[in-house]
Design a protein around this motif. Structure first.
Motif, short mmCIF file in Angstrom:
data_model
loop_
_atom_site.label_atom_id
_atom_site.label_comp_id
_atom_site.label_asym_id
_atom_site.label_seq_id
_atom_site.Cartn_x
_atom_site.Cartn_y
_atom_site.Cartn_z
N ILE A 178 49.84 27.47 68.36
CA ILE A 178 50.52 28.76 68.61
C ILE A 178 50.83 28.93 70.08
O ILE A 178 51.90 29.42 70.46
CB ILE A 178 49.66 29.92 68.08
CG1 ILE A 178 49.62 29.90 66.56
CG2 ILE A 178 50.17 31.27 68.57
CD1 ILE A 178 48.65 30.91 65.93
N LYS A 179 49.97 28.53 70.99
CA LYS A 179 50.21 28.62 72.43
C LYS A 179 51.43 27.80 72.82
O LYS A 179 52.25 28.22 73.64
CB LYS A 179 48.99 28.14 73.22
CG LYS A 179 47.83 29.10 73.21
CD LYS A 179 46.69 28.56 74.06
CE LYS A 179 45.51 29.50 74.12
NZ LYS A 179 44.42 29.00 74.96
N VAL A 180 51.47 26.60 72.24
CA VAL A 180 52.62 25.73 72.56
C VAL A 180 53.92 26.41 72.12
O VAL A 180 54.93 26.42 72.83
CB VAL A 180 52.46 24.34 71.89
CG1 VAL A 180 53.73 23.51 72.05
CG2 VAL A 180 51.27 23.61 72.51
N ASP A 181 53.90 26.97 70.92
CA ASP A 181 55.12 27.66 70.42
C ASP A 181 55.51 28.84 71.32
O ASP A 181 56.71 29.07 71.58
CB ASP A 181 54.89 28.13 68.98
CG ASP A 181 54.73 26.95 67.98
OD1 ASP A 181 55.21 25.87 68.35
OD2 ASP A 181 54.17 27.19 66.91
N ILE A 182 54.53 29.62 71.75
CA ILE A 182 54.82 30.78 72.62
C ILE A 182 55.41 30.32 73.94
O ILE A 182 56.37 30.90 74.47
CB ILE A 182 53.56 31.62 72.84
CG1 ILE A 182 53.16 32.33 71.55
CG2 ILE A 182 53.77 32.65 73.97
CD1 ILE A 182 51.84 33.08 71.62
#
Length: 768
Positions: free
Chosen positions: A336-340
């Motif tokens: 999720i961090k990578v996507d954000i």
């Protein structure tokens, strides 16, 4: 007269008393009018007669009157917007006052009268010019101005108060001519007023026409100059002002849009900077930027991350970090961090693109604004000359239109011939003359005559220095002893109580047939022994009052010797002395009347005694004694010591010790000794005698003795410290309305004095 009625009961002062200075005494003026009524009436009659004579001989003057209505403005036939060329009243109060005053002077002017003279050839009319008939043979026509001046002298202008009406009066001896001239003057003024307005209008039209031609030429020149300037500066379609307004509006719009673009660019730059800072954060939940939070994908990722983070927290507390479920959750959270992070990068790139577009827009708008500024500055250089040409054209157009409008209005006014003056009432034939005003002249003459008569009466009264009343005597500083009425037939009766004759009084007025002293004058009256012949008369009562006053005044000093003198001759001192001696003798006293007037002795004549060779002068010289010199009279208790031979030096004779011896001798023989002396103001005999007697009585004749003479006599006696009992006002005519009536009413009528009672004399004798 009782002693408490007058201040005569006190001794006369030995020094001069300063007379009181009273204010205006109206009653005194009324008494003057009453005394001088005949002069006043005569003056009024003379003035009235002269006035009537002059008035009735005056030429009768008739007045014809014309009534005019003068408005401040002529009727506005063309409406209020059309103004007259000739300005009249402006509507303000002071302007209207000046306007009407000007019109009054115009009516009276020589020009208006000259119009009438020219029209009717009055300068050739001798009747109008007042040429006498005997001089008309060689009569030549007068000038217009001379005849106009004659007509001007007949005119009177009278404005009607609180109105716009004016009356023109013409005065003339002929009523028909007065009417003719009045109507002619009114028409002349009316025509002059209209002619003045029309001529002014014509002059104004001519002047306006000349000005209009000049204005038209200037207008054409202005139009050509402006047209050429527009063509040269490419401003043919619209005016310079319109172009300036357009450029100004465009500049305003570009400036507004530039401001908005600059604000938008700044906003995008700020948002970019905020996103760039957030992109470096490790915690997805720490993204505060509104533009990122509003992204739906980022919101979903953050929501998933939050749920996994919560679940991770619950499981790590129970199982630790190595629990398989926890490891799986960590892996999901990392993804999720990578996507954000990737999504934030996409947003940053989009913001950069938006920022570049904003910068391009801002630069374009700035360039457009600069272009408009250049155009505006270019127009500023052309504005001055353009505005000058446009302003010149506008002014010339207005002047041209104004002149054209005024020419049309003035031409219409000239054609209308409207007048603001109207003859309201023509003159009518007068029935009665206005001059001379007989009743008014006679009324004024009566008033003037009355004032003049009163003035003359007061002037004569002030100029009259004679002693007339008690006040005149007391003002000199001497006590007033009483009056002696005039000894004529009106005072010979015992009727003074009521002022009318009675049979009772007349019986007492008859003379004793054997009385040697009844040597009567032309009127049948013997003044010297009047009291003896008429004991019930006013004279007798007046002398008894004087006797009573003298007795009371000398009651303390027991005065026995009395000197009777006067300021000047012919003032009745011998008559008063003789009658006073008689009333004293009638009271029961033994009285001696001594004649010390050795220059003009008259006592022996008073009693009808032939002048003896022995008398006072022989007693002084020792040539006779008292028995030989003293003569008895018909009056009981009264003897007289006549003068005897007239000595050459009476003053020196009286001044001797022998005279004093004679004086003492006769004083011892009688109760009262009265000395009849010469006038004190003429010779020194009286002054010498006044120092030898107990008191002096000064006799002043009414309406004859002057105040100056009385004052001089009084000063002589006061200077030598003589005892002065007082003064007697002699020969006062009680029937004279000038002065006598005052005493008549006071002494007799006021107190209801009664004459004819024998008890009166008896009581008076007892008192004495």
């Amino acid at each position: 007269m009782s002693l408490n009625e007058r201040n005569s009961a006190t001794p006369a002062p030995t020094t001069t008393i300063m007379a009181e200075q009273p204010g205006v005494d109206l009653w005194e003026y009324l008494r003057i009018i009453r005394r001088r009524w005949l002069l006043i009436i005569l003056t009024v009659v003379v003035v009235l007669g002269l006035t009537a004579f002059v008035t009735l001989r005056m030429t009768k003057i008739y007045r014809a009157t014309v009534t005019l209505q003068i408005e401040t403005q002529a009727p506005q036939v063309l409406g209020k917007s059309v103004e007259d060329v000739v300005e009249m009243g402006t509507g303000s109060f002071w302007s209207n006052v000046e306007y009407y005053e000007t019109q009054y002077r115009i009516i009276e002017s020589r020009d208006v009268s000259a119009r009438v003279v020219k029209k009717y050839k009055l300068n050739e009319d001798p009747d109008f010019l007042g040429v006498p008939k005997e001089e008309r043979a060689g009569f030549k026509a007068a000038s217009i101005d001379e005849a106009a001046g004659v007509l001007q002298g007949m005119i009177t202008v009278e404005p009607v108060k609180d109105s716009r009406l004016t009356m023109i009066h013409v005065d003339h001896p002929d009523p028909q001519k007065a009417v003719f001239f009045a109507n002619a003057l009114a028409k002349s003024y009316e025509k002059k007023n209209l002619d003045t307005m029309l001529q002014s209008t014509i002059d104004a039209v001519d002047w306006l026409s000349n000005q209009l031609d000049d204005a038209q030429g200037k207008l054409s020149d202005s139009e050509e100059k402006l047209r050429k300037y527009k063509k040269e500066n490419d401003i043919l379609s619209i005016s310079l002002e319109d172009r300036q307004n357009l450029i100004t509006a465009q500049m305003t719009e570009v400036a507004r849009r530039l401001t908005e673009a600059r604000a938008n660019r700044i906003s995008i730059q700020a948002r970019k900077n905020a996103i760039a800072k957030v992109s470096k954060s490790e915690d997805p939940m720490a993204i505060p930027v509104e533009s990122l939070n509003s992204n739906q994908l980022i919101q979903n990722l953050k929501q998933s991350y939050a749920e996994l983070s919560q679940e991770y927290g619950e499981l790590s507390a129970k199982y630790g970090d190595n629990f398989p479920k926890i490891v799986e959750i960590k892996a999901k959270m990392a993804r999720i961090k990578v996507d954000i992070t990737r999504e934030v990068g996409n947003i940053i790139r989009a913001v950069d693109a938006e920022l570049g577009a904003a910068r391009s827009t801002e630069a374009g708008l700035a360039e457009a604004l600069e272009d408009f500024k250049g155009q505006a500055q270019s127009l500023v250089g052309k504005e001055g000359l353009y505005n000058s040409l446009a302003r010149e054209l506008d002014n010339n157009e207005k002047i041209y239109e104004f002149l054209l409008g005024r020419i049309k209005e003035a031409d219409l006014s000239r054609l209308l011939k409207v007048n603001n003056v109207d003859i309201l009432d023509p003159a009518l034939l007068p029935e009665f003359p206005i001059k001379p005003r007989v009743q008014l002249n006679l009324a004024l003459a009566f008033v003037f005559g009355l004032i003049l008569g009163i003035g003359l009466a007061i002037l004569l009264e002030l100029a009259d220095r004679t002693v007339k009343t008690q006040d005149d005597l007391e003002a000199l500083g001497i006590s007033f002893l009483g009056i002696v009425p005039a000894m004529d037939t009106s005072t010979s009766y015992g009727s003074s109580y009521n002022g009318h004759g009675s049979s009772r009084g007349k019986r007492h007025s008859k003379k004793a047939p054997n009385d040697p002293g009844s040597q009567e004058n032309d009127k049948g009256i013997n003044h010297d022994i009047f009291v003896h012949n008429h004991p019930k008369s006013q004279v007798a009562e007046s002398l008894r009052s004087i006797r009573t006053n003298l007795l009371f005044m000398s009651a303390d000093s027991h005065a026995k010797t009395l000197l009777v003198t006067s300021p000047s001759p012919q003032e009745g001192k011998t008559t008063v002395a003789a009658n006073l001696a008689i009333v004293m003798a009638q009271s029961g006293s033994r009285v001696l009347l001594a004649d010390t007037d050795m220059r003009r002795p008259r006592v022996h004549k008073a009693f009808g005694i032939k002048r003896p060779k022995k008398g006072l002068s022989t007693m002084i010289l020792g040539e006779s004694n008292a028995e030989e010199s003293i003569v008895s009279t018909v009056v009981p208790n009264l003897d007289v010591l006549v003068c005897g031979p007239t000595p050459p030096n009476p003053s020196e004779l009286i001044h001797t010790d022998k005279f004093k011896k004679v004086l003492n001798e006769v004083t011892e023989m009688y109760d009262r000794v009265i000395f009849d002396s010469p006038p004190v103001g003429v010779v020194t005999d009286a002054a010498i005698l006044s120092k030898m007697v107990d008191g002096t009585v000064l006799i002043v004749k009414s309406m004859q003795t002057t105040r100056d003479a009385a004052k001089h006599a009084l000063n002589i006696l006061q200077d030598i410290d003589s005892e002065i009992f007082g003064a007697v006002l002699n020969d006062l005519d009680l029937t004279n309305k000038k002065y006598g009536q005052h005493y008549y009413h006071y002494y007799y009528k006021k107190h209801g004095y009664y004459y004819g009672s024998d008890d009166d004399q008896k009581d008076e004798t007892e008192v004495s």
